[in-house]
Enzyme design. Structure first.
Site, PDB file in Angstrom:
ATOM      1  N   ARG A 197     -10.254   0.369   8.307  1.00  0.00           N
ATOM      2  CA  ARG A 197      -9.796  -1.133   8.717  1.00  0.00           C
ATOM      3  C   ARG A 197     -10.862  -2.136   9.149  1.00  0.00           C
ATOM      4  O   ARG A 197     -10.680  -3.203   9.574  1.00  0.00           O
ATOM      5  CB  ARG A 197      -8.629  -1.139   9.292  1.00  0.00           C
ATOM      6  N   ARG A 252      -1.029  -9.659  12.672  1.00  0.00           N
ATOM      7  CA  ARG A 252      -1.740  -8.404  11.905  1.00  0.00           C
ATOM      8  C   ARG A 252      -2.522  -9.103  10.942  1.00  0.00           C
ATOM      9  O   ARG A 252      -3.457  -8.700  10.419  1.00  0.00           O
ATOM     10  CB  ARG A 252      -0.537  -7.520  11.620  1.00  0.00           C
ATOM     11  N   LYS A 284       0.863  -1.165   0.031  1.00  0.00           N
ATOM     12  CA  LYS A 284       0.117   0.108   0.064  1.00  0.00           C
ATOM     13  C   LYS A 284       0.971   1.020   0.080  1.00  0.00           C
ATOM     14  O   LYS A 284       0.514   2.217  -0.797  1.00  0.00           O
ATOM     15  CB  LYS A 284      -0.767  -0.296   1.169  1.00  0.00           C
ATOM     16  N   ARG A 329      10.347  -1.489  11.314  1.00  0.00           N
ATOM     17  CA  ARG A 329       9.105  -1.410  12.414  1.00  0.00           C
ATOM     18  C   ARG A 329       9.215  -2.569  13.346  1.00  0.00           C
ATOM     19  O   ARG A 329       9.210  -3.651  13.038  1.00  0.00           O
ATOM     20  CB  ARG A 329       8.005  -1.524  11.684  1.00  0.00           C
ATOM     21  N   ARG A 373      12.309  -5.324   5.385  1.00  0.00           N
ATOM     22  CA  ARG A 373      11.453  -3.976   5.084  1.00  0.00           C
ATOM     23  C   ARG A 373      12.245  -3.134   6.144  1.00  0.00           C
ATOM     24  O   ARG A 373      12.694  -3.051   7.176  1.00  0.00           O
ATOM     25  CB  ARG A 373      10.195  -4.196   5.483  1.00  0.00           C
TER      26      ARG A 373
HETATM   27  P1  ATP Z   1       1.602  -1.834   5.776  1.00  0.00           P
HETATM   28  O1  ATP Z   1       2.055  -0.542   6.247  1.00  0.00           O
HETATM   29  O2  ATP Z   1       2.592  -2.912   5.385  1.00  0.00           O
HETATM   30  O3  ATP Z   1       0.697  -1.869   4.781  1.00  0.00           O
HETATM   31  P2  ATP Z   1      -0.151  -2.290   7.829  1.00  0.00           P
HETATM   32  O4  ATP Z   1      -1.218  -1.996   7.014  1.00  0.00           O
HETATM   33  O5  ATP Z   1      -0.507  -3.644   8.812  1.00  0.00           O
HETATM   34  O6  ATP Z   1       1.169  -2.784   7.007  1.00  0.00           O
HETATM   35  P3  ATP Z   1       0.000   0.223   8.879  1.00  0.00           P
HETATM   36  O7  ATP Z   1      -1.288   0.650   7.979  1.00  0.00           O
HETATM   37  O8  ATP Z   1       1.183   1.081   9.015  1.00  0.00           O
HETATM   38  O9  ATP Z   1       0.409  -1.423   8.751  1.00  0.00           O
HETATM   39  O10 ATP Z   1      -0.424   0.052  10.696  1.00  0.00           O
HETATM   40  C1  ATP Z   1       0.411  -0.311  11.411  1.00  0.00           C
HETATM   41  C2  ATP Z   1      -0.619  -0.596  12.871  1.00  0.00           C
HETATM   42  O11 ATP Z   1      -1.199   0.525  13.138  1.00  0.00           O
HETATM   43  C3  ATP Z   1      -1.651  -1.464  12.748  1.00  0.00           C
HETATM   44  O12 ATP Z   1      -1.218  -2.766  13.029  1.00  0.00           O
HETATM   45  C4  ATP Z   1      -2.803  -0.928  13.743  1.00  0.00           C
HETATM   46  O13 ATP Z   1      -2.348  -1.618  15.185  1.00  0.00           O
HETATM   47  C5  ATP Z   1      -2.664   0.546  13.650  1.00  0.00           C
HETATM   48  N1  ATP Z   1      -3.443   1.099  12.763  1.00  0.00           N
HETATM   49  C6  ATP Z   1      -3.098   1.870  11.543  1.00  0.00           C
HETATM   50  N2  ATP Z   1      -4.200   2.253  10.878  1.00  0.00           N
HETATM   51  C7  ATP Z   1      -5.563   1.679  11.653  1.00  0.00           C
HETATM   52  C8  ATP Z   1      -7.060   1.739  11.596  1.00  0.00           C
HETATM   53  N3  ATP Z   1      -7.263   2.266  10.646  1.00  0.00           N
HETATM   54  N4  ATP Z   1      -7.496   1.049  12.526  1.00  0.00           N
HETATM   55  C9  ATP Z   1      -6.961   0.453  13.594  1.00  0.00           C
HETATM   56  N5  ATP Z   1      -5.449   0.350  13.797  1.00  0.00           N
HETATM   57  C10 ATP Z   1      -4.870   0.949  12.741  1.00  0.00           C
HETATM   58 MG    MG Z   2       1.616   1.194   5.198  1.00  0.00          MG
END
Ligand code: ATP
Ligand code: MG
Length: 219
Positions: free
Chosen positions: A89, A167, A15, A156, A123
Protein backbone atom coordinates in the site's frame (compact mmCIF):
# COMPACT_ATOMS: atom_id res chain seq x y z
CA UNK A 1 2.38 -23.47 -12.28
CA UNK A 2 3.37 -20.29 -10.44
CA UNK A 3 1.15 -17.25 -10.40
CA UNK A 4 1.73 -14.37 -8.02
CA UNK A 5 -0.63 -11.44 -8.13
CA UNK A 6 -1.57 -8.30 -6.23
CA UNK A 7 -4.97 -6.63 -6.22
CA UNK A 8 -5.05 -2.85 -5.71
CA UNK A 9 -7.90 -0.38 -5.36
CA UNK A 10 -9.26 2.33 -3.09
CA UNK A 11 -11.07 1.34 0.13
CA UNK A 12 -14.34 -0.44 -0.71
CA UNK A 13 -13.45 -0.67 -4.39
CA UNK A 14 -14.37 -4.36 -4.24
CA UNK A 15 -10.97 -5.98 -3.66
CA UNK A 16 -12.45 -8.48 -1.21
CA UNK A 17 -15.41 -9.35 -3.42
CA UNK A 18 -13.34 -9.77 -6.59
CA UNK A 19 -10.71 -11.72 -4.64
CA UNK A 20 -13.28 -14.27 -3.42
CA UNK A 21 -14.48 -14.75 -6.97
CA UNK A 22 -10.89 -15.29 -8.13
CA UNK A 23 -10.35 -17.84 -5.37
CA UNK A 24 -13.54 -19.64 -6.31
CA UNK A 25 -12.77 -19.73 -10.04
CA UNK A 26 -9.04 -20.40 -9.93
CA UNK A 27 -8.41 -21.98 -6.55
CA UNK A 28 -5.39 -19.94 -5.54
CA UNK A 29 -4.34 -18.77 -2.06
CA UNK A 30 -5.69 -15.39 -0.95
CA UNK A 31 -3.90 -13.27 1.64
CA UNK A 32 -5.71 -10.08 2.68
CA UNK A 33 -3.69 -7.83 4.99
CA UNK A 34 -6.75 -6.05 6.41
CA UNK A 35 -8.58 -9.34 7.11
CA UNK A 36 -5.51 -10.74 8.89
CA UNK A 37 -5.15 -7.60 10.97
CA UNK A 38 -8.84 -7.65 11.92
CA UNK A 39 -8.56 -11.27 13.10
CA UNK A 40 -5.58 -10.22 15.25
CA UNK A 41 -7.61 -7.34 16.65
CA UNK A 42 -10.56 -9.59 17.43
CA UNK A 43 -8.21 -11.98 19.26
CA UNK A 44 -6.45 -9.10 21.02
CA UNK A 45 -2.96 -10.30 20.05
CA UNK A 46 0.08 -7.95 20.41
CA UNK A 47 -0.04 -7.41 16.63
CA UNK A 48 -3.75 -6.61 16.84
CA UNK A 49 -3.28 -4.17 19.71
CA UNK A 50 -0.62 -2.23 17.85
CA UNK A 51 -2.42 -2.23 14.49
CA UNK A 52 -5.71 -1.11 16.04
CA UNK A 53 -4.32 2.30 17.05
CA UNK A 54 -3.73 3.13 13.38
CA UNK A 55 -6.71 1.36 11.81
CA UNK A 56 -9.31 3.09 13.95
CA UNK A 57 -7.96 6.46 12.80
CA UNK A 58 -7.96 5.47 9.13
CA UNK A 59 -4.15 5.62 9.06
CA UNK A 60 -1.83 3.06 7.52
CA UNK A 61 0.06 0.76 9.84
CA UNK A 62 3.82 1.62 9.56
CA UNK A 63 5.81 -0.06 6.79
CA UNK A 64 8.36 -1.93 8.92
CA UNK A 65 5.57 -3.53 10.94
CA UNK A 66 3.52 -4.47 7.83
CA UNK A 67 6.48 -5.79 5.84
CA UNK A 68 7.44 -8.15 8.67
CA UNK A 69 3.84 -9.19 9.22
CA UNK A 70 3.15 -10.01 5.56
CA UNK A 71 6.55 -11.64 4.97
CA UNK A 72 5.72 -13.98 7.82
CA UNK A 73 2.22 -14.71 6.46
CA UNK A 74 3.61 -15.33 2.96
CA UNK A 75 6.11 -17.84 4.34
CA UNK A 76 3.20 -19.92 5.58
CA UNK A 77 1.74 -20.18 2.10
CA UNK A 78 3.20 -23.31 0.53
CA UNK A 79 1.65 -22.77 -2.88
CA UNK A 80 3.27 -20.64 -5.60
CA UNK A 81 -0.08 -19.37 -6.85
CA UNK A 82 -1.36 -16.60 -4.65
CA UNK A 83 -3.15 -13.28 -4.57
CA UNK A 84 -2.19 -10.50 -2.16
CA UNK A 85 -4.97 -8.08 -1.26
CA UNK A 86 -4.32 -4.85 0.68
CA UNK A 87 -0.54 -5.17 0.50
CA UNK A 88 1.55 -3.38 -0.71
CA UNK A 89 0.00 0.00 0.00
CA UNK A 90 3.07 2.25 -0.03
CA UNK A 91 6.12 2.54 -2.27
CA UNK A 92 8.25 1.26 0.61
CA UNK A 93 6.12 -1.89 0.89
CA UNK A 94 6.07 -2.36 -2.90
CA UNK A 95 9.86 -2.21 -3.10
CA UNK A 96 10.30 -4.55 -0.14
CA UNK A 97 7.96 -7.10 -1.73
CA UNK A 98 9.61 -6.83 -5.15
CA UNK A 99 12.98 -7.62 -3.60
CA UNK A 100 11.77 -10.91 -2.15
CA UNK A 101 9.23 -11.80 -4.83
CA UNK A 102 8.56 -10.50 -8.35
CA UNK A 103 4.92 -10.56 -9.43
CA UNK A 104 3.24 -11.86 -12.56
CA UNK A 105 0.31 -9.50 -12.59
CA UNK A 106 -1.21 -6.56 -10.74
CA UNK A 107 -4.95 -5.89 -10.89
CA UNK A 108 -6.11 -2.36 -10.14
CA UNK A 109 -9.82 -1.75 -9.51
CA UNK A 110 -10.95 1.73 -10.50
CA UNK A 111 -14.32 2.63 -9.00
CA UNK A 112 -15.87 6.14 -8.86
CA UNK A 113 -15.67 8.01 -5.56
CA UNK A 114 -19.46 8.38 -5.14
CA UNK A 115 -19.92 4.60 -5.44
CA UNK A 116 -17.32 4.00 -2.74
CA UNK A 117 -18.94 6.40 -0.30
CA UNK A 118 -22.33 4.75 -0.86
CA UNK A 119 -20.94 1.25 -0.53
CA UNK A 120 -19.35 1.43 2.88
CA UNK A 121 -22.67 2.47 4.42
CA UNK A 122 -24.35 -0.89 3.91
CA UNK A 123 -21.27 -3.07 4.29
CA UNK A 124 -21.15 -6.11 6.60
CA UNK A 125 -18.26 -8.55 6.93
CA UNK A 126 -17.67 -12.08 8.19
CA UNK A 127 -14.46 -11.57 10.18
CA UNK A 128 -12.87 -15.05 10.05
CA UNK A 129 -13.14 -15.38 6.25
CA UNK A 130 -13.23 -11.75 5.14
CA UNK A 131 -16.42 -12.39 3.14
CA UNK A 132 -18.14 -9.11 2.38
CA UNK A 133 -21.87 -8.40 2.03
CA UNK A 134 -23.86 -5.29 1.29
CA UNK A 135 -27.43 -4.74 2.39
CA UNK A 136 -28.14 -2.75 -0.75
CA UNK A 137 -26.92 -5.04 -3.52
CA UNK A 138 -25.34 -8.20 -2.13
CA UNK A 139 -27.34 -9.01 0.99
CA UNK A 140 -26.71 -12.23 2.96
CA UNK A 141 -29.44 -14.87 2.66
CA UNK A 142 -30.22 -14.50 6.38
CA UNK A 143 -29.81 -10.89 7.57
CA UNK A 144 -26.74 -10.48 9.80
CA UNK A 145 -25.43 -14.04 9.13
CA UNK A 146 -22.67 -15.38 6.90
CA UNK A 147 -24.04 -17.49 3.99
CA UNK A 148 -21.39 -20.19 4.33
CA UNK A 149 -20.99 -20.68 8.10
CA UNK A 150 -24.14 -19.03 9.48
CA UNK A 151 -21.91 -17.04 11.86
CA UNK A 152 -22.50 -13.40 12.78
CA UNK A 153 -21.61 -10.56 10.43
CA UNK A 154 -20.21 -7.29 11.79
CA UNK A 155 -19.81 -3.73 10.55
CA UNK A 156 -16.22 -2.48 10.51
CA UNK A 157 -15.51 0.33 12.94
CA UNK A 158 -13.38 2.03 10.32
CA UNK A 159 -16.32 2.08 7.88
CA UNK A 160 -17.82 5.16 9.52
CA UNK A 161 -17.90 8.21 7.18
CA UNK A 162 -15.16 10.23 8.92
CA UNK A 163 -12.68 7.36 8.96
CA UNK A 164 -13.56 6.41 5.37
CA UNK A 165 -12.64 9.91 4.21
CA UNK A 166 -9.29 9.62 5.98
CA UNK A 167 -8.68 6.21 4.38
CA UNK A 168 -9.42 7.64 0.93
CA UNK A 169 -7.03 10.52 1.59
CA UNK A 170 -4.30 8.09 2.66
CA UNK A 171 -5.00 6.04 -0.45
CA UNK A 172 -4.53 9.03 -2.76
CA UNK A 173 -1.36 10.14 -1.03
CA UNK A 174 0.41 6.86 -0.29
CA UNK A 175 -1.09 4.09 -2.43
CA UNK A 176 -1.62 5.90 -5.76
CA UNK A 177 2.19 5.89 -6.35
CA UNK A 178 2.16 2.08 -5.98
CA UNK A 179 -0.05 1.91 -9.10
CA UNK A 180 2.61 3.87 -10.99
CA UNK A 181 5.34 1.59 -9.62
CA UNK A 182 3.67 -1.45 -11.19
CA UNK A 183 2.79 0.41 -14.39
CA UNK A 184 6.52 1.04 -14.83
CA UNK A 185 7.17 -2.68 -14.37
CA UNK A 186 4.72 -3.37 -17.21
CA UNK A 187 2.47 -5.70 -15.20
CA UNK A 188 -0.46 -3.39 -14.37
CA UNK A 189 -4.00 -4.19 -15.51
CA UNK A 190 -6.72 -1.64 -14.75
CA UNK A 191 -10.44 -2.42 -14.49
CA UNK A 192 -13.07 0.28 -14.41
CA UNK A 193 -16.65 -0.13 -13.32
CA UNK A 194 -19.36 0.84 -10.87
CA UNK A 195 -20.06 -2.70 -9.68
CA UNK A 196 -18.09 -5.88 -9.06
CA UNK A 197 -20.38 -7.67 -11.53
CA UNK A 198 -19.23 -5.26 -14.22
CA UNK A 199 -15.56 -5.69 -13.33
CA UNK A 200 -15.42 -9.45 -12.68
CA UNK A 201 -15.65 -10.82 -16.28
CA UNK A 202 -12.71 -8.65 -17.33
CA UNK A 203 -10.62 -9.80 -14.37
CA UNK A 204 -11.51 -13.42 -15.02
CA UNK A 205 -10.45 -13.15 -18.64
CA UNK A 206 -7.05 -11.64 -17.75
CA UNK A 207 -6.29 -14.29 -15.13
CA UNK A 208 -7.30 -17.13 -17.41
CA UNK A 209 -4.41 -16.06 -19.67
CA UNK A 210 -2.11 -17.03 -16.81
CA UNK A 211 -3.98 -19.92 -15.26
CA UNK A 212 -5.61 -21.84 -18.11
CA UNK A 213 -7.36 -25.06 -17.30
CA UNK A 214 -8.34 -24.22 -13.72
CA UNK A 215 -11.95 -25.36 -13.35
CA UNK A 216 -12.24 -24.67 -17.06
CA UNK A 217 -15.94 -25.51 -17.23
CA UNK A 218 -16.78 -22.51 -15.13
CA UNK A 219 -14.69 -19.93 -16.94
P1 ATP B 1 -11.43 -2.63 1.67
O1 ATP B 1 -11.29 -3.74 2.64
O2 ATP B 1 -12.78 -2.15 1.52
O3 ATP B 1 -10.78 -2.93 0.37
P2 ATP B 1 -9.34 -1.05 2.70
O4 ATP B 1 -8.46 -1.43 1.59
O5 ATP B 1 -9.24 0.35 3.18
O6 ATP B 1 -10.79 -1.32 2.29
P3 ATP B 1 -8.32 -3.13 4.44
O7 ATP B 1 -7.43 -3.58 3.36
O8 ATP B 1 -9.19 -4.11 5.07
O9 ATP B 1 -9.24 -1.94 4.00
O10 ATP B 1 -7.42 -2.42 5.56
C1 ATP B 1 -7.99 -1.85 6.70
C2 ATP B 1 -6.94 -1.06 7.45
O11 ATP B 1 -5.86 -1.93 7.84
C3 ATP B 1 -6.26 0.06 6.65
O12 ATP B 1 -7.01 1.25 6.70
C4 ATP B 1 -4.92 0.17 7.36
O13 ATP B 1 -5.03 0.91 8.56
C5 ATP B 1 -4.60 -1.26 7.73
N1 ATP B 1 -3.80 -1.92 6.69
C6 ATP B 1 -4.16 -3.00 5.93
N2 ATP B 1 -3.19 -3.32 5.05
C7 ATP B 1 -2.19 -2.43 5.26
C8 ATP B 1 -0.92 -2.21 4.66
N3 ATP B 1 -0.48 -2.98 3.65
N4 ATP B 1 -0.17 -1.19 5.12
C9 ATP B 1 -0.58 -0.42 6.11
N5 ATP B 1 -1.77 -0.54 6.72
C10 ATP B 1 -2.57 -1.53 6.30
MG1 MG C 1 -10.49 -5.58 1.91
Amino acid sequence: MAFRAVILGAPASGKGTISSRIVKAFGLEHLASGDKLRVNIAQNTPIGKEAKTYIEKGLLVPDDFMVKFIANELKQIRSSTWLLDGFPRTIGQAKALWEVQKLDVVLNLVVPFDVIIDRVKGRWVHLPSGRVYNNNFNAPVVPGKDDVTGEDLVQREDDNPTVVLKRLEQYEKLTRPVVEFYKDKGILNEFEGRTSDEIWPKVKSIISNFLPGQKIGKL
